[in-house]
Enzyme design. Sequence first.
Site, PDB file in Angstrom:
ATOM      1  CG  HIS A   1      -1.647   1.251   1.537  1.00 40.36           C
ATOM      2  ND1 HIS A   1      -1.625   2.177   2.496  1.00 40.36           N
ATOM      3  CD2 HIS A   1      -2.747   1.727   0.902  1.00 40.36           C
ATOM      4  CE1 HIS A   1      -2.317   3.093   2.373  1.00 40.36           C
ATOM      5  NE2 HIS A   1      -3.075   2.803   1.349  1.00 40.36           N
ATOM      6  CG  ASN A   2      -0.253   4.994   0.278  1.00 38.77           C
ATOM      7  OD1 ASN A   2      -1.093   4.953  -0.718  1.00 38.77           O
ATOM      8  ND2 ASN A   2      -0.664   5.853   1.238  1.00 38.77           N
TER       9      ASN A   2
ATOM     10  CD  GLU B   1      -2.113   2.768  -3.407  1.00 36.53           C
ATOM     11  OE1 GLU B   1      -3.183   3.416  -3.372  1.00 36.53           O
ATOM     12  OE2 GLU B   1      -1.795   2.418  -2.084  1.00 36.53           O
TER      13      GLU B   1
ATOM     14  CG  ASP C   1      -1.799   8.119  -4.757  1.00 34.59           C
ATOM     15  OD1 ASP C   1      -2.557   8.525  -5.456  1.00 34.59           O
ATOM     16  OD2 ASP C   1      -2.013   8.360  -3.298  1.00 34.59           O
TER      17      ASP C   1
ATOM     18  CG  HIS D   1      -0.627   9.978   0.825  1.00 28.66           C
ATOM     19  ND1 HIS D   1      -1.349   8.799   0.277  1.00 28.66           N
ATOM     20  CD2 HIS D   1      -1.179  10.237   1.851  1.00 28.66           C
ATOM     21  CE1 HIS D   1      -2.223   8.665   0.878  1.00 28.66           C
ATOM     22  NE2 HIS D   1      -1.947   9.334   2.053  1.00 28.66           N
TER      23      HIS D   1
ATOM     24  CD  GLU E   1      -6.212   5.357  -5.129  1.00 28.91           C
ATOM     25  OE1 GLU E   1      -7.124   5.635  -5.576  1.00 28.91           O
ATOM     26  OE2 GLU E   1      -5.964   4.394  -4.468  1.00 28.91           O
TER      27      GLU E   1
END
Length: 637
Positions: free
Chosen positions: A172-173, A202, A204, A217, A251
């Site tokens: 994640h992230n 991931e 973003d 983020h 994302e």
Amino acid sequence: MEENRWFLSIIQNEFRTGKIDLDSTMKLLEKFHMPFDFEHVKHVFKKTLDKRKTQMINIEDFRAIYRALVHRSEFRELFCAYSPDCKILSATELTEFLRREKYETTACETSALEIILKYEPIEEVRKRRQMSFEGFIRYMSSSDCSIFRNEHKTVYQDMNHPLCDYFISSSHNTYLISDQLVGPSHLWGYTSALLKGCRCLEIDCWDGSNNEPVVYHGHTLTSKIPFNSVIQVIDKYAFVASDYPVVLSLENHCSPKQQEVMADYLRNILGDKLLTSTIGDTVVTQLPSPEALKFKILIKNKKVGTIEEGMLRRNAESHGETGEISEFEYLSDEAETDEKAPLYRRTRSSKRKNEHSHSLPPRKKAKVIFMKIAIGLSDLVIYTKSEKFVSFEHSLANQKCFENNSIGEVRARKFVKHSAKEFVSHTSRFITRIYPKGTRANSSNYNPQEFWNVGCQMVALNFQTPGLQMELQVGKFQDNGGCGYILKPEFLRNHDSTFTPHSVGRYSKPMSLSIRLISGHQLPPSNLSKTNKADPLVNIEIYGVPEDQTRKKSSVIKSNALSPRWDEVFSFTIQVPELALIRFCVEDEISLVANEFLGQYTLPLLSLSKGYCNVPLLSKDGDNLEPASLFVHVWYY
């Protein structure tokens, strides 16, 4: 005496001048090709000097130090049980040891000879096809005698099932290397996750200046990295740790214009690695297998239209074209949403008089969101199309096998509690990704086990955050050669399964496990100790379905980190061994209420070796603490 001659041949030159100091002792020990912890060597060295004025030792002192560190009494007892003269093991005696104490039923003199050739350091003994105590120590301390089964160190599972039949190592992230608010975004996040065997990353993506998309983020002060640099790093490291497919979970918050830039970078940098069309049939009725997708990178994103339409457009010029998709968002979802508000969307409130209304959860205000997606990027999505999760019955009626859902941990936890059977049925059909709630600003993790228990394939964790949760992740994915894909148990793949973690019923295959904790060796000394001491204790923990969760604790051995001896037996009965992990955690008892972590090792229950084995210990950050280890005897049936 050969052992003595061998020992002197290695060290005598160093003692020509009579005595040596601590640094020379450490260098000399390295010639024995065994790992030593400097702190322990220093401690034994000082103890040997006792109250002497000098800081130098002679040849007999060195022999005493070597024996104190290497000649472990528990190994000596085992060796003498099979060696009539306590000096030499013949190939026949070693074979007997392998059969009776390592439960290697197929062991024969050939396997014994292989071990002798690999581990016996004394040449004359090796030539006679025998093993000295020195060879035996080296064998018992080696990775061949590790608690993790040798057969599970390579890919051994059937890799021809559809993708949704596997647990997939997921991050994640991935771009963050500390917290979620002001920490740095860094390419190392991607490199390090890929080198740990992670298969779902991931990214973003946000609009950057000069028409260059950036990764960070959103709406926070975390630093930004160019999208193209991220893709270059992925291109370089994607298949270093594993040949099996990598999924890039986008994302996506970019404008259609910058989405096109993203699509161009993906195509140009990844080249043939990027999956841009179906394998075989254009009409997808079942997901392909990890085997069929070896060395391929898949894009997970929203998609406009069907796979077939995208395939027809393959060679046509689609620059500048956008499509629009609409989906519902429920106002209560936003607290844990991972999908930070995308750019380029229009919303309108819904009175819920539309074709979806039968499956909307009651009493929730919904709004319709319209998102613009560049056709060039949309067409790169083949088997991993992101689809908003509505409800289990909606998915069963409408969802295609190549459509995946992402569900936040809070909502997913409620499903585990209240609709576990439907959750298991859902994950047997569709890839489901779980992500941490948005309030985990410090990048903390949830316990992944509760979501593996219901068959969730992509349980995404913050790889940058050490702790129990990542230790379970690393322990689970050591299995199957560390390739990042683990075949789910049959009861989590079968569409008609009635399994739930809370009532395992007929899916229980109880396993009786007995672990004799014998000793520790060169444990990391306590940070709080000046004399290299620790008061070690061992916790043995089982993680799995709720009724298998348990923890047993050894006694405390006072002030001995070098060679604590327990000789304690712990027995467990595990109902669902296929989902269970076992964790050995060594702590230093600081006071009656507080312990300090010294090291741990976690592995799948079904990857346990039988018989005598060593348990290598890892630090908080997952680094090997060699030579620190535990010595145990394992038996199960």
